[in-house]
Design a protein around this motif. Structure first.
Motif, PDB file in Angstrom:
ATOM      1  N   CYS A  23       0.833  -1.198   0.000  1.00  0.00           N
ATOM      2  CA  CYS A  23       0.000   0.000   0.000  1.00  0.00           C
ATOM      3  C   CYS A  23       0.869   1.250   0.000  1.00  0.00           C
ATOM      4  O   CYS A  23       0.604   2.207  -0.746  1.00  0.00           O
ATOM      5  N   HIS A  24       1.915   1.252   0.807  1.00  0.00           N
ATOM      6  CA  HIS A  24       2.822   2.396   0.844  1.00  0.00           C
ATOM      7  C   HIS A  24       3.571   2.562  -0.474  1.00  0.00           C
ATOM      8  O   HIS A  24       3.912   3.685  -0.849  1.00  0.00           O
ATOM      9  N   ALA A  25       3.803   1.473  -1.175  1.00  0.00           N
ATOM     10  CA  ALA A  25       4.527   1.535  -2.446  1.00  0.00           C
ATOM     11  C   ALA A  25       3.691   2.194  -3.548  1.00  0.00           C
ATOM     12  O   ALA A  25       4.236   2.597  -4.575  1.00  0.00           O
ATOM     13  N   ARG A  26       2.410   2.343  -3.337  1.00  0.00           N
ATOM     14  CA  ARG A  26       1.547   2.971  -4.352  1.00  0.00           C
ATOM     15  C   ARG A  26       1.839   4.456  -4.503  1.00  0.00           C
ATOM     16  O   ARG A  26       1.420   5.068  -5.478  1.00  0.00           O
ATOM     17  N   GLY A  27       2.504   5.024  -3.530  1.00  0.00           N
ATOM     18  CA  GLY A  27       2.886   6.424  -3.657  1.00  0.00           C
ATOM     19  C   GLY A  27       2.530   7.231  -2.432  1.00  0.00           C
ATOM     20  O   GLY A  27       1.695   6.842  -1.608  1.00  0.00           O
ATOM     21  N   PHE A  28       3.167   8.400  -2.333  1.00  0.00           N
ATOM     22  CA  PHE A  28       3.008   9.247  -1.165  1.00  0.00           C
ATOM     23  C   PHE A  28       1.573   9.767  -1.041  1.00  0.00           C
ATOM     24  O   PHE A  28       0.999   9.745   0.036  1.00  0.00           O
ATOM     25  N   LEU A  29       1.001  10.240  -2.133  1.00  0.00           N
ATOM     26  CA  LEU A  29      -0.348  10.811  -2.054  1.00  0.00           C
ATOM     27  C   LEU A  29      -1.379   9.763  -1.659  1.00  0.00           C
ATOM     28  O   LEU A  29      -2.297  10.045  -0.891  1.00  0.00           O
ATOM     29  N   TYR A  30      -1.237   8.568  -2.191  1.00  0.00           N
ATOM     30  CA  TYR A  30      -2.163   7.476  -1.840  1.00  0.00           C
ATOM     31  C   TYR A  30      -2.113   7.228  -0.331  1.00  0.00           C
ATOM     32  O   TYR A  30      -3.136   7.076   0.337  1.00  0.00           O
ATOM     33  N   LYS A  31      -0.910   7.220   0.203  1.00  0.00           N
ATOM     34  CA  LYS A  31      -0.709   6.987   1.631  1.00  0.00           C
ATOM     35  C   LYS A  31      -1.153   8.208   2.443  1.00  0.00           C
ATOM     36  O   LYS A  31      -1.798   8.070   3.480  1.00  0.00           O
ATOM     37  N   ALA A  32      -0.820   9.417   1.968  1.00  0.00           N
ATOM     38  CA  ALA A  32      -1.111  10.648   2.712  1.00  0.00           C
ATOM     39  C   ALA A  32      -2.608  10.926   2.826  1.00  0.00           C
ATOM     40  O   ALA A  32      -3.063  11.498   3.813  1.00  0.00           O
ATOM     41  N   VAL A  33      -3.386  10.505   1.847  1.00  0.00           N
ATOM     42  CA  VAL A  33      -4.822  10.718   1.868  1.00  0.00           C
ATOM     43  C   VAL A  33      -5.491   9.778   2.880  1.00  0.00           C
ATOM     44  O   VAL A  33      -6.617  10.007   3.299  1.00  0.00           O
ATOM     45  N   GLY A  34      -4.790   8.727   3.310  1.00  0.00           N
ATOM     46  CA  GLY A  34      -5.322   7.832   4.333  1.00  0.00           C
ATOM     47  C   GLY A  34      -5.821   6.513   3.807  1.00  0.00           C
ATOM     48  O   GLY A  34      -6.553   5.812   4.498  1.00  0.00           O
ATOM     49  N   ASN A  35      -5.437   6.168   2.598  1.00  0.00           N
ATOM     50  CA  ASN A  35      -5.911   4.915   2.019  1.00  0.00           C
ATOM     51  C   ASN A  35      -5.274   3.676   2.658  1.00  0.00           C
ATOM     52  O   ASN A  35      -5.779   2.573   2.474  1.00  0.00           O
ATOM     53  N   CYS A  36      -4.185   3.864   3.398  1.00  0.00           N
ATOM     54  CA  CYS A  36      -3.513   2.716   4.029  1.00  0.00           C
ATOM     55  C   CYS A  36      -3.840   2.611   5.524  1.00  0.00           C
ATOM     56  O   CYS A  36      -3.313   1.735   6.210  1.00  0.00           O
ATOM     57  N   ASN A  37      -4.705   3.473   6.010  1.00  0.00           N
ATOM     58  CA  ASN A  37      -4.976   3.518   7.452  1.00  0.00           C
ATOM     59  C   ASN A  37      -5.589   2.229   7.986  1.00  0.00           C
ATOM     60  O   ASN A  37      -5.248   1.784   9.084  1.00  0.00           O
ATOM     61  N   ASP A  38      -6.508   1.634   7.253  1.00  0.00           N
ATOM     62  CA  ASP A  38      -7.138   0.391   7.724  1.00  0.00           C
ATOM     63  C   ASP A  38      -6.108  -0.732   7.849  1.00  0.00           C
ATOM     64  O   ASP A  38      -6.120  -1.480   8.835  1.00  0.00           O
ATOM     65  N   ILE A  39      -5.235  -0.822   6.863  1.00  0.00           N
ATOM     66  CA  ILE A  39      -4.198  -1.863   6.898  1.00  0.00           C
ATOM     67  C   ILE A  39      -3.244  -1.584   8.055  1.00  0.00           C
ATOM     68  O   ILE A  39      -2.824  -2.500   8.764  1.00  0.00           O
ATOM     69  N   LYS A  40      -2.909  -0.316   8.263  1.00  0.00           N
ATOM     70  CA  LYS A  40      -2.017   0.056   9.368  1.00  0.00           C
ATOM     71  C   LYS A  40      -2.639  -0.324  10.707  1.00  0.00           C
ATOM     72  O   LYS A  40      -1.943  -0.818  11.607  1.00  0.00           O
ATOM     73  N   ARG A  41      -3.944  -0.130  10.868  1.00  0.00           N
ATOM     74  CA  ARG A  41      -4.617  -0.534  12.109  1.00  0.00           C
ATOM     75  C   ARG A  41      -4.533  -2.046  12.311  1.00  0.00           C
ATOM     76  O   ARG A  41      -4.356  -2.516  13.433  1.00  0.00           O
ATOM     77  N   GLU A  42      -4.672  -2.791  11.218  1.00  0.00           N
ATOM     78  CA  GLU A  42      -4.553  -4.260  11.309  1.00  0.00           C
ATOM     79  C   GLU A  42      -3.142  -4.673  11.721  1.00  0.00           C
ATOM     80  O   GLU A  42      -2.969  -5.596  12.519  1.00  0.00           O
ATOM     81  N   VAL A  43      -2.156  -3.989  11.170  1.00  0.00           N
ATOM     82  CA  VAL A  43      -0.760  -4.282  11.549  1.00  0.00           C
ATOM     83  C   VAL A  43      -0.570  -3.997  13.035  1.00  0.00           C
ATOM     84  O   VAL A  43       0.005  -4.814  13.762  1.00  0.00           O
ATOM     85  N   ASN A  44      -1.057  -2.849  13.494  1.00  0.00           N
ATOM     86  CA  ASN A  44      -0.927  -2.500  14.910  1.00  0.00           C
ATOM     87  C   ASN A  44      -1.619  -3.522  15.802  1.00  0.00           C
ATOM     88  O   ASN A  44      -1.102  -3.913  16.848  1.00  0.00           O
ATOM     89  N   LYS A  45      -2.809  -3.958  15.388  1.00  0.00           N
ATOM     90  CA  LYS A  45      -3.559  -4.946  16.162  1.00  0.00           C
ATOM     91  C   LYS A  45      -2.798  -6.272  16.235  1.00  0.00           C
ATOM     92  O   LYS A  45      -2.690  -6.881  17.306  1.00  0.00           O
TER      93      LYS A  45
END
Length: 103
Positions: A23-45
């Motif tokens: 998800c992070h490899a898709r680019g900075f804007l994709y990540k900055a807009v919050g498109n990876c937040n759900d996956i990040k929460r799963e990683v944290n969990k």
């Protein structure tokens, strides 16, 4: 800052971490807009659950080691008492003999 993610301790979270990397490899804007937040929460969990399991195992191991040490100490105290009472018993017998010899 976080610790290294790809370690033997976190092997069960490998799939979710790989998805976050993709998800992070898709680019900075994709990540900055919050498109990876759900996956990040799963990683944290997942990492939190792994850490909790590891902490529980460490506590259980520490309790087992402490119980073993307590047993060893109890045996040593028992041996000390036995040797002390044996010394006291032989000392009392020697005192009785010497007092009997004086009379």
């Amino acid at each position: 800052m976080h610790s290294h993610l790809h370690t033997p301790y976190n092997v069960n979270c490998e799939e979710v971490m790989t998805a976050l990397d993709e998800c992070h490899a898709r680019g900075f804007l994709y990540k900055a807009v919050g498109n990876c937040n759900d996956i990040k929460r799963e990683v944290n969990k997942c990492l939190s659950a792994e850490r909790a399991d590891r902490a529980k195992r460490n506590r259980d191991d520490a309790r087992n080691k402490r119980a073993r040490i307590e047993e060893i100490w109890a045996r040593e105290r028992g041996q000390d008492r036995a040797s002390t009472s044996a010394d006291a018993g032989s000392g009392a017998a020697a005192n009785a003999e010497s007092s009997g010899a004086k009379q």
